[in-house]
Design a protein around this motif. Sequence first.
Motif, PDB file in Angstrom:
ATOM      1  N   ILE A 297       0.771  -1.378   0.171  1.00 40.17           N
ATOM      2  CA  ILE A 297       0.066   0.149  -0.278  1.00 40.17           C
ATOM      3  C   ILE A 297       0.485   1.402   0.474  1.00 40.17           C
ATOM      4  O   ILE A 297       1.533   1.452   0.997  1.00 40.17           O
TER       5      ILE A 297
ATOM      6  N   THR B 290       0.536   5.844  -0.126  1.00 36.35           N
ATOM      7  CA  THR B 290      -0.368   6.648  -0.125  1.00 36.35           C
ATOM      8  C   THR B 290      -0.486   7.658  -1.406  1.00 36.35           C
ATOM      9  O   THR B 290      -0.775   8.888  -0.960  1.00 36.35           O
TER      10      THR B 290
ATOM     11  N   TYR C 157      -2.474   1.589  -4.782  1.00 28.15           N
ATOM     12  CA  TYR C 157      -2.627   3.311  -4.132  1.00 28.15           C
ATOM     13  C   TYR C 157      -3.715   3.301  -3.673  1.00 28.15           C
ATOM     14  O   TYR C 157      -5.012   3.220  -3.602  1.00 28.15           O
ATOM     15  N   THR C 158      -3.999   4.030  -2.166  1.00 27.43           N
ATOM     16  CA  THR C 158      -5.164   4.121  -1.415  1.00 27.43           C
ATOM     17  C   THR C 158      -4.466   5.428  -0.688  1.00 27.43           C
ATOM     18  O   THR C 158      -3.601   5.508  -0.213  1.00 27.43           O
TER      19      THR C 158
ATOM     20  N   TRP D 229     -12.269  -3.682   2.772  1.00 26.73           N
ATOM     21  CA  TRP D 229     -11.858  -3.984   1.855  1.00 26.73           C
ATOM     22  C   TRP D 229     -13.059  -5.849   0.884  1.00 26.73           C
ATOM     23  O   TRP D 229     -13.092  -6.151   2.220  1.00 26.73           O
TER      24      TRP D 229
END
Length: 133
Positions: free
Chosen positions: A25, A27, A65-66, A74
Amino acid sequence: MSESLIFESLYPEDLYQLPPKTQVIITKPWGELSEAEKEQLTKITEALRQRISPTLNLDAFQVVYTPALDLSAWLEKPQRLIYFGPAIKGLNYFELIETESTKMVLSESLLELIANEGSRQKLWTALKQLFLT
């Protein structure tokens, strides 16, 4: 019957059982990462491949990407997760965190890791726990 169970009952052979990818992940969007940040991520995956398992190349990971980590949103929880980003309240960087379905390690951003040898060493220790347990 869930879709997963149907699939497993139709195709029980190992040939059809693909190992789940480790979620990485970030950001900020991939296109906004500097070459140095991408290189740092490549170094991390290469070290894992060389020292932990030859199958852990960049293809064994799915970079997502988050802007904020929220696993509750999720549908499918990853088996393993590595997070690079701002601190999350109540969770510590560089520790193996285990939930019911996910093992994860949180780290400061890739950019911060580049400048901080001590953090890179702590991350490496945590990643060994993530992949060897």
